[in-house]
Design a protein around this motif. Structure first.
Motif, mmCIF file in Angstrom:
data_model
loop_
_atom_site.group_PDB
_atom_site.id
_atom_site.type_symbol
_atom_site.label_atom_id
_atom_site.label_comp_id
_atom_site.label_asym_id
_atom_site.label_seq_id
_atom_site.Cartn_x
_atom_site.Cartn_y
_atom_site.Cartn_z
ATOM 1 N N SER A 166 -32.888 -49.710 55.803
ATOM 2 C CA SER A 166 -32.297 -49.845 54.474
ATOM 3 C C SER A 166 -31.391 -48.654 54.155
ATOM 4 O O SER A 166 -30.246 -48.822 53.717
ATOM 5 C CB SER A 166 -33.416 -49.965 53.430
ATOM 6 O OG SER A 166 -32.891 -49.905 52.134
ATOM 7 N N LYS B 274 -36.935 -53.338 67.505
ATOM 8 C CA LYS B 274 -37.427 -54.625 67.000
ATOM 9 C C LYS B 274 -37.169 -55.753 68.011
ATOM 10 O O LYS B 274 -37.400 -56.916 67.715
ATOM 11 C CB LYS B 274 -36.740 -54.951 65.677
ATOM 12 C CG LYS B 274 -37.131 -54.009 64.534
ATOM 13 C CD LYS B 274 -36.189 -54.122 63.350
ATOM 14 C CE LYS B 274 -36.319 -55.452 62.657
ATOM 15 N NZ LYS B 274 -35.432 -55.506 61.451
ATOM 16 N N ASP C 44 -39.518 -48.078 60.344
ATOM 17 C CA ASP C 44 -38.242 -48.675 60.741
ATOM 18 C C ASP C 44 -37.564 -49.482 59.637
ATOM 19 O O ASP C 44 -36.344 -49.408 59.459
ATOM 20 C CB ASP C 44 -38.444 -49.554 61.979
ATOM 21 C CG ASP C 44 -38.822 -48.735 63.207
ATOM 22 O OD1 ASP C 44 -38.366 -47.583 63.290
ATOM 23 O OD2 ASP C 44 -39.574 -49.235 64.054
ATOM 24 N N GLU C 45 -38.326 -50.286 58.902
ATOM 25 C CA GLU C 45 -37.738 -51.139 57.867
ATOM 26 C C GLU C 45 -37.119 -50.298 56.760
ATOM 27 O O GLU C 45 -36.002 -50.585 56.298
ATOM 28 C CB GLU C 45 -38.792 -52.099 57.289
ATOM 29 C CG GLU C 45 -39.245 -53.178 58.261
ATOM 30 C CD GLU C 45 -38.090 -54.046 58.759
ATOM 31 O OE1 GLU C 45 -37.147 -54.301 57.975
ATOM 32 O OE2 GLU C 45 -38.120 -54.461 59.922
#
Length: 411
Positions: free
Chosen positions: A128, A160, A123-124
Motif C-alpha cells: 500500500s 506472493k 507485505d500487504e
C-alpha cells in the motif's frame, strides 16, 4: 583512481567538519543533514557513522527530527542493516503526512516506510505504501525513486508468487535505469528479471539477463557479482548442466569475501557434488559448512553428512553426525524456551509497569481534583473575605466622614 580516493577523503573531511559545526549552531542540523544526504549514494557507510554520531538525537524536534529519522533509515538500508522496528521511520512519516514539507519528502518517507514493512514481513501494508510512493514519484517525475519503488513492488509480488506481475515491475524499472544510465540499478533490476524467469523455468531469457548483469557487475566491480554467479550456478543445476553449474558455484566461492556466506557456497557445492555422484567433494564441502556460526547451517551440514555416510553404508560416521545435529537442535530448543520465558516475563513486567503507571496516574488525577476543589473553596473564601473587608472599610470611611461633618456643624 587517485582522483577518486582524494575526492572521497575530501568529502569525508568536509562532512566531519560539518558534523562538528552541528554541535555549535542550533540551525546547523538542517544544513548538516542536507550535506549528508548529498553524500548518501557515494559514501553510505560514512553517512551512517555521522548520523549515529549526532549528539542527543532524542532532543531533535519537528523537521530536524523527521529529517534525521528519514536519513538514518535510508543509511541503514544502504548499509544492509536489518530493520527490527518501524518506529524510527514512523517519526518521519507522521511529520510529512500532516501536509508538512514537499511532495518529494512525503513520497520518500512513504517509500522507506514500505521498505521497512517489507523487511518486517508485512507485505500487504508495505504494498500500500510503496504503491502510493510510486504514484507520487511519478507525478513529480522523480525517475530513480519511481524505479526503486517499482522494484520493491516487484519484490512483494514475487513473494506472493505473482511471477508475471513481478516480471512486469522489474522490466519497468529496468527500462528506467537504462534511460538514466544507472549501472547499479541496471544490475539489480537485471538480476531480478533473471530470477523472475528462473521461477518460470524460462532458461534462455533467464541466462540473457543474468549474463548482462554479470558482465556489468564485473566491469564496475560491484559486490553483487558473487550473488549473480551463485544464481547462475542454480540456473545450470536446474537445467541439468552440472559441470557448468560447478564452474559458477566455485567462482562464487572464490570471490566471496564474507566468511559466513562462504559456508552457504559450500552447502551449494555439497548439494551439487551429491547430484554429480562425487562423494569426496560433497563430504569436503559439507565438512567445511559445519564451521559456520549459524546453528541452522551447521544442522543442515550435519544432516547432509549423515545421509551421505548412510547411503554408502558408513553407519558409524552417520550416527555420529546425526547425534551432532540432534544436540544442536536440543540446544536451540532450550534457547527458544528460555527466550519464550524471558519474553513472557518481560511482557508481565511491562503489564505490571503499565498497571502501576495507571494507578499512579489515577491517584495523581484524584489528588489534582481534590486539590482543585480545595483551591476553589479557599479562593472563594478569600474573595468573600476581601469583599466583606472592602465593604467594612467603605462603611468606616463613610462614618468617619459623617463624624467630621458633625464636628464642623457643632463648631
Amino acid at each position: 583512481m587517485k582522483t577518486t580516493t582524494v575526492s572521497v577523503y575530501a568529502a569525508f573531511f568536509f562532512i566531519l567538519v560539518l558534523s562538528v559545526s552541528c554541535r555549535r549552531d542550533s540551525e546547523a542540523p538542517d544544513v548538516a543533514f542536507q550535506k549528508i544526504e548529498m553524500c548518501m549514494e557515494s559514501l553510505p557507510d560514512t553517512a551512517l557513522y555521522l548520523l549515529k554520531s549526532v549528539p542527543h538525537p532524542e532532543k531533535l524536534r519537528g523537521k530536524s527530527q523527521a529529517d534525521y529519522a528519514l536519513l538514518l533509515t535510508q543509511a541503514m538500508d544502504q548499509n544492509y542493516v536489518k530493520f527490527t522496528s518501524d518506529s524510527l521511520i514512523a517519526l518521519a512519516l507522521n511529520y510529512y503526512t500532516v501536509e508538512r514539507g514537499d511532495t518529494a519528502m512525503r513520497a520518500k518517507a512513504q517509500y522507506y516506510y514500505g521498505r521497512v514493512l517489507r523487511e518486517l514481513g508485512k507485505d500487504e501494508e508495505a504494498l500500500s505504501f510503496l504503491s502510493s510512493a510510486k504514484e507520487m514519484f511519478g507525478k513529480i517525475q522523480c525517475c530513480k525513486m519511481f524505479a526503486m519503488a517499482t522494484d520493491e513492488i516487484g519484490m512483494v509480488n514475487r513473494k506472493k508468487k505473482l511471477y508475471q506481475e513481478s516480471l512486469k515491475n522489474f522490466q519497468e524499472s529496468y527500462a528506467i535505469y537504462e534511460e538514466l544510465k544507472d549501472s547499479v540499478g541496471i544490475v539489480r533490476a537485471g538480476q531480478n528479471i533473471g530470477r523472475a524467469y528462473l521461477f518460470q523455468n524460462n532458461w534462455d531469457s533467464c541466462y540473457f539477463y543474468y549474463n548482462n548483469a554479470l558482465e556489468l557487475a564485473r566491469k564496475k566491480q560491484y559486490p553483487s557479482e558473487v550473488s549473480i554467479l551463485h544464481e547462475l550456478g542454480i540456473l545450470y543445476r536446474s537445467m541439468g548442466e552440472l559441470k557448468k553449474s560447478e564452474r559458477y558455484f566455485l567462482a562464487a566461492y572464490e570471490k566471496e569475501t564474507d566468511e559466513e556466506r562462504k559456508y552457504v557456497e559450500c552447502m551449494s557445492l555439497g548439494y551439487l557434488y551429491i547430484q554429480m555422484g562425487d562423494v569426496e567433494n560433497a563430504r569436503k564441502y559439507f565438512k567445511m559448512s559445519v564451521n559456520s556460526s549459524k546453528e541452522y547451517t551447521r544442522i543442515d551440514a550435519y544432516n547432509n553428512l549423515y545421509f551421505l555416510e548412510k547411503d554408502i553404508d558408513n553407519f558409524e560416521e552417520a550416527i555420529t553426525y546425526h547425534e551432532k545435529a540432534d544436540s544442536i537442535v536440543s540446544v536451540l530448543d532450550e534457547v527458544d524456551s528460555l527466550e519464550l520465558i524471558t519474553e513472557l516475563q518481560k511482557q508481565y513486567e511491562n503489564e505490571k509497569l503499565r498497571s502501576d503507571n495507571l494507578q499512579m496516574k489515577m491517584h495523581r488525577t484524584v489528588f489534582l481534583f481534590c486539590g482543585t476543589i480545595v483551591f476553589l473553596i479557599v479562593a472563594f473564601y478569600m474573595c468573600y473575605y476581601y469583599y466583606k473587608s472592602k465593604n467594612h472599610k467603605k462603611k468606616i470611611a463613610e462614618i468617619e466622614s459623617q463624624i467630621r461633618d458633625n464636628e464642623e456643624e457643632i463648631k
